[in-house]
Write a protein that holds these residues in place. Structure first.
Motif, short mmCIF file in Angstrom:
data_model
loop_
_atom_site.label_atom_id
_atom_site.label_comp_id
_atom_site.label_asym_id
_atom_site.label_seq_id
_atom_site.Cartn_x
_atom_site.Cartn_y
_atom_site.Cartn_z
N PRO A 1 15.22 -17.04 18.22
CA PRO A 1 15.87 -15.83 18.77
C PRO A 1 16.68 -15.34 17.35
CG PRO A 1 15.59 -17.98 19.61
CD PRO A 1 14.91 -17.76 18.25
N GLY A 2 17.51 -14.49 17.50
CA GLY A 2 18.51 -14.19 16.71
C GLY A 2 19.82 -14.70 16.82
N THR A 3 20.60 -14.89 15.52
CA THR A 3 21.85 -15.53 15.63
C THR A 3 23.26 -14.57 15.60
OG1 THR A 3 21.72 -15.96 13.44
CG2 THR A 3 20.99 -17.10 14.62
N ASP A 4 23.31 -13.77 15.43
CA ASP A 4 23.75 -12.75 14.67
C ASP A 4 24.93 -11.63 16.12
OD1 ASP A 4 25.01 -9.38 14.78
OD2 ASP A 4 24.87 -10.04 12.17
N LYS A 5 26.14 -12.00 17.23
CA LYS A 5 26.50 -11.47 18.16
C LYS A 5 25.57 -9.72 19.03
CE LYS A 5 30.26 -12.98 19.58
NZ LYS A 5 31.12 -13.60 20.17
N ALA B 1 13.83 -7.69 6.83
CA ALA B 1 13.76 -7.24 8.21
C ALA B 1 14.64 -7.63 8.57
CB ALA B 1 12.49 -7.12 8.50
N ALA B 2 14.95 -8.65 9.59
CA ALA B 2 16.23 -9.72 10.12
C ALA B 2 17.04 -9.15 9.85
CB ALA B 2 15.55 -10.76 10.73
N MET B 3 17.08 -9.56 8.38
CA MET B 3 18.11 -9.71 8.12
C MET B 3 19.83 -8.25 7.29
SD MET B 3 18.60 -12.80 8.34
CE MET B 3 20.16 -13.42 7.84
N ARG B 4 18.73 -7.15 7.60
CA ARG B 4 19.44 -5.67 7.13
C ARG B 4 20.58 -6.36 8.06
NH1 ARG B 4 17.52 -1.19 6.94
NH2 ARG B 4 18.29 -0.68 4.75
N LEU C 1 9.22 -19.43 8.58
CA LEU C 1 10.20 -19.38 8.06
C LEU C 1 10.85 -20.52 9.31
CD1 LEU C 1 10.08 -15.58 9.35
CD2 LEU C 1 11.24 -16.65 7.40
N LYS C 2 10.43 -20.69 10.20
CA LYS C 2 11.08 -22.23 10.61
C LYS C 2 11.18 -23.08 10.08
CE LYS C 2 12.29 -22.59 14.08
NZ LYS C 2 13.47 -22.92 15.05
N ALA C 3 10.45 -23.41 9.05
CA ALA C 3 9.74 -24.98 8.17
C ALA C 3 11.16 -24.88 6.98
CB ALA C 3 9.16 -25.35 7.29
N SER C 4 12.05 -23.28 6.58
CA SER C 4 12.68 -23.12 5.86
C SER C 4 14.62 -22.83 6.41
CB SER C 4 12.81 -21.68 5.55
OG SER C 4 11.05 -22.08 4.31
N GLY C 5 14.73 -23.06 7.83
CA GLY C 5 15.69 -23.32 8.59
C GLY C 5 16.66 -21.91 8.31
N VAL C 6 15.17 -21.01 8.54
CA VAL C 6 15.94 -19.14 8.88
C VAL C 6 16.55 -19.28 10.00
CG1 VAL C 6 15.63 -16.68 9.16
CG2 VAL C 6 14.29 -18.06 7.03
N GLN C 7 17.53 -18.42 9.59
CA GLN C 7 18.81 -18.28 10.69
C GLN C 7 18.71 -16.45 10.97
OE1 GLN C 7 20.05 -20.36 13.61
NE2 GLN C 7 18.69 -21.66 11.97
#
Length: 524
Positions: A304-308, A503-506, A347-353
Motif C-alpha cells: 500500500p501507498g503511504t502518501d495521502k 516510480a512510486a516516489m516521484r 522492497l518489503k525487506a528494505s522497509g520501503v514506504q
C-alpha cells in the motif's frame, strides 16, 4: 554487507541525487543502497524459481500446474507482507489440459526410445498403440488426395519442414557494447507505408490457403481412421518446440492424439519409411481435460501507498505465470515472475514506504494471446476497441514487465516514449556497475507491456541479455531450472525493485504518449 560498505554504497548513490531531484523524484539514495544490498546478498529469487518450476511443474493455461502456481504465489506474496493477494478472474478462457502419461518408441526395425510429448489439448490414445507408420508429404490438396484409403489404423508421420543444420554459432550470447550502443542511438522513423490493397489481399489469400490445407489434412487424417499423428515444429540436438494441437474452447471438435517430436527422431523415421523399410511404433498418451472452471485468472497483490495524496495511484510490475507444457517454463516465464516477486520482497525487506501503491500482477494465459493482461487492462483501465477510459486509467503511474528469458537486465525499452527516456537514464545511473546502462526508444513486442501501451498507459519491458532463449529454451522441452543463471536473476531483481521504487516516489506519474485511436477487433 558490513556497515562501512553499506555507507560507501549509499554515498555513491547519493552522487546521483541532484539529477534524480531534477526529474521530480523523492527517491532516497540510502534506500537504493539498501535495495541493492538486500537483492545481491540475501536473495530468494532462485528459491522462488525452484517452486515455480520444479515444484509447481508445467503451467499450461488453465491446467492443474497453473492452478498450483496461482495458489502458491498468492500464499507466498502474503507471507512477505503484501496485502490484497488475490487470484482474480479476468474472464472466460476455456478448457484446462494436463498430461498424465506419455511414451513413444520405435519397435521395428529395432527398438529405440524417441523424444516427444503430446501437443496441448489433444486427446489420449485410450491405451497403448503398436502400429505401422506412414509418411504424409503434401503441400497442395492434390498431393493430399494421394493418401486417401492408406491411413486407416496407421500412425501418420508428417514431413519436417525445417530440418536441423549444423551451426557454428554459440547457443547463448550476451549483448555487446556495440549492440547496446546501437539500441541507445535508435531514432524512431516515420511508419512504413502499408501494403496496398492488392498486396494485402494476396498475403491474406496465401494465409487462407495454407490454413485451409492444414484443416483439410487434419480432417482427412481423422476421417480416414488413422490412429495418431507425429509432427515437429523444429529444433535441434534433442530440443523440440511445442504448441497446441487442438483448440482449448469448450466446444472444440475432436482431433486425433498427436505428439511433437525432436526433429532428429522424426527424420530418422521418415528416412526409413522412404527407403521402403517397415517402421513400427509403440506409443501411449493419457491426457486429462478440465471443463468445470473455464475462467482464466491473474494473481495480484499490493504494497500500500503511504502518501495521502498519491496512495490511490499505482505502480505496477508483472510477468506471465503460464507456460507451455513440454518442460517447466523456466525462462518463459518463471524467470520473469521470480524476479518480479523478488523485487517486491526486496522492497518489503528494505522497509520501503512507497508514496504510491505498488501492485504486482502475475498474468495467466499470456501464451494464447496476452489474455490475462489484456483483459485486466480492459476490466480496470480501458477497452482498446472503444478507448472508453475507466476511472483507474488516470491513476496508473507506470507498468514494468519482464518476459525475455533469464538474462540480466541491460536497460529498458522506452516504447517510443521520448519524455520517459531521460528519466530512465537517470534511474539507471546508480546501477551502472551492474551492467545496465541502455535506454532505447525501440519497442519490443510479444508480451504483456503491450496491453498497457495499447490504451495509452506507460508500459515498459526491460532489455535482457538473450542468452540461449531464442535458440534453446523458448517454448521447448529444454526450458528448465538449469537455464536460470542466479547472478543474472539477482541483478534483474535489484534493477526492477529500484525502478518500481523510484516510480512510486516521484512527485508526478511517468509521462504518457498521446492516447491511441480505438482499434475495433478484427477477425479473419
Amino acid at each position: 554487507m558490513n556497515t562501512f560498505r553499506l555507507l560507501a554504497l549509499a554515498g555513491g548513490l547519493a552522487a546521483a541525487a541532484p539529477a534524480l531531484a531534477q526529474q521530480g523524484t523523492k527517491a532516497d539514495p540510502a534506500m537504493l543502497a539498501k535495495i541493492k544490498d538486500e537483492g545481491m546478498n540475501r536473495s530468494k529469487v532462485m528459491e522462488t524459481a525452484f517452486y515455480l518450476t520444479d515444484v509447481c511443474g508445467p503451467r499450461l493455461a488453465n491446467s492443474e500446474g497453473l492452478t498450483r502456481a496461482n495458489q502458491w504465489t498468492q500464499k507466498q506474496l502474503t507471507s512477505w507482507g503484501l496485502t490484497k493477494a488475490t487470484i482474480e478472474p479476468w474472464g472466460t478462457f476455456g478448457r484446462g489440459w494436463d498430461i498424465e502419461k506419455s511414451y513413444v518408441a520405435m519397435t521395428a526395425p529395432y527398438y529405440h526410445t524417441l523424444i516427444g510429448a503430446p501437443k496441448a489439448w489433444t486427446p489420449s490414445t485410450n491405451g497403448p498403440l503398436k502400429k505401422q507408420v506412414i509418411v504424409v508429404k503434401a503441400t497442395t490438396e492434390a498431393e493430399l488426395e494421394k493418401y486417401k484409403g492408406q491411413l486407416r489404423d496407421k500412425i501418420v508421420l508428417l514431413d519436417v519442414a525445417n530440418p536441423p543444420k549444423t551451426s557454428f554459432e554459440p547457443d547463448a550470447k550476451r549483448y555487446t557494447a556495440e549492440e547496446l550502443q546501437k539500441m541507445a542511438d535508435f531514432k524512431p522513423e516515420p511508419p512504413a507505408a502499408k501494403p496496398d490493397d492488392a498486396e494485402m489481399e494476396k498475403r491474406m489469400a496465401q494465409r487462407r490457403t495454407m490454413m485451409a490445407l492444414r484443416t483439410k489434412m487434419s480432417d482427412m487424417i481423422l476421417s480416414e481412421g488413422a490412429a495418431a499423428i507425429l509432427s515437429t515444429r523444429g529444433g535441434s540436438d534433442g530440443t523440440f518446440f511445442t504448441s497446441n494441437g487442438a483448440p482449448y474452447a469448450a466446444d472444440a471438435k475432436p482431433v486425433l492424439p498427436e505428439l511433437e517430436m525432436a526433429p532428429e527422431d522424426q527424420l530418422r523415421l521418415i528416412r526409413l519409411v522412404d527407403a521402403g523399410i517397415p517402421v513400427e511404433l509403440e506409443l501411449e498418451t493419457r491426457t486429462k481435460f478440465q471443463s468445470q472452471d473455464l475462467k482464466g485468472y491473474n494473481v495480484v497483490a499490493e504494497i500500500p501507498g503511504t502518501d495521502k495524496k498519491l496512495k490511490s495511484e499505482v505502480v505496477m510490475l508483472g510477468g506471465h505465470l503460464d507456460s507451455w507444457h513440454a518442460a517447466t517454463g523456466a525462462t518463459d516465464n518463471a524467470a520473469g515472475c521470480a524476479v518480479m516477486m523478488e523485487a517486491v520482497r526486496i522492497l518489503k525487506a528494505s522497509g520501503v514506504q512507497p508514496r504510491r501503491t505498488i501492485r504486482i500482477a502475475l498474468w495467466g494465459e499470456e501464451e494464447q494471446g496476452l489474455f490475462g493482461s489484456r483483459n485486466y487492462v480492459k476490466n480496470h483501465f480501458a477497452d482498446p476497441a472503444t478507448m472508453k477510459l475507466l476511472p483507474d486509467h488516470e491513476k496508473l503511474a507506470a507498468y514494468f514487465n519482464l518476459d525475455n528469458g533469464a538474462g540480466k537486465i541491460r536497460g529498458i525499452y522506452a516504447q517510443g516514449n521520448e519524455a520517459a527516456a531521460p528519466i530512465f537514464r537517470e534511474w539507471l545511473q546508480p546501477f551502472a556497475d551492474l551492467g545496465a546502462t541502455t535506454v532505447t526508444l525501440r519497442n519490443t513486442g510479444g508480451t504483456d507491456h503491450l496491453s498497457f501501451d495499447a490504451v495509452g498507459l506507460p508500459g515498459f519491458q526491460f532489455i535482457q541479455d538473450p542468452l540461449d532463449y531464442g535458440t534453446r529454451t523458448h517454448h521447448t522441452n529444454m526450458d528448465t531450472y538449469e537455464r536460470l543463471p542466479a547472478d543474472d536473476l539477482k541483478q534483474a531483481s535489484v534493477l526492477v525493485a529500484s525502478f518500481v521504487y523510484q516510480a512510486a516516489m516521484r512527485d508526478a506519474k511517468l509521462p504518457r504518449k498521446p492516447l491511441p485511436a480505438a482499434k475495433p477487433e478484427q477477425r479473419m
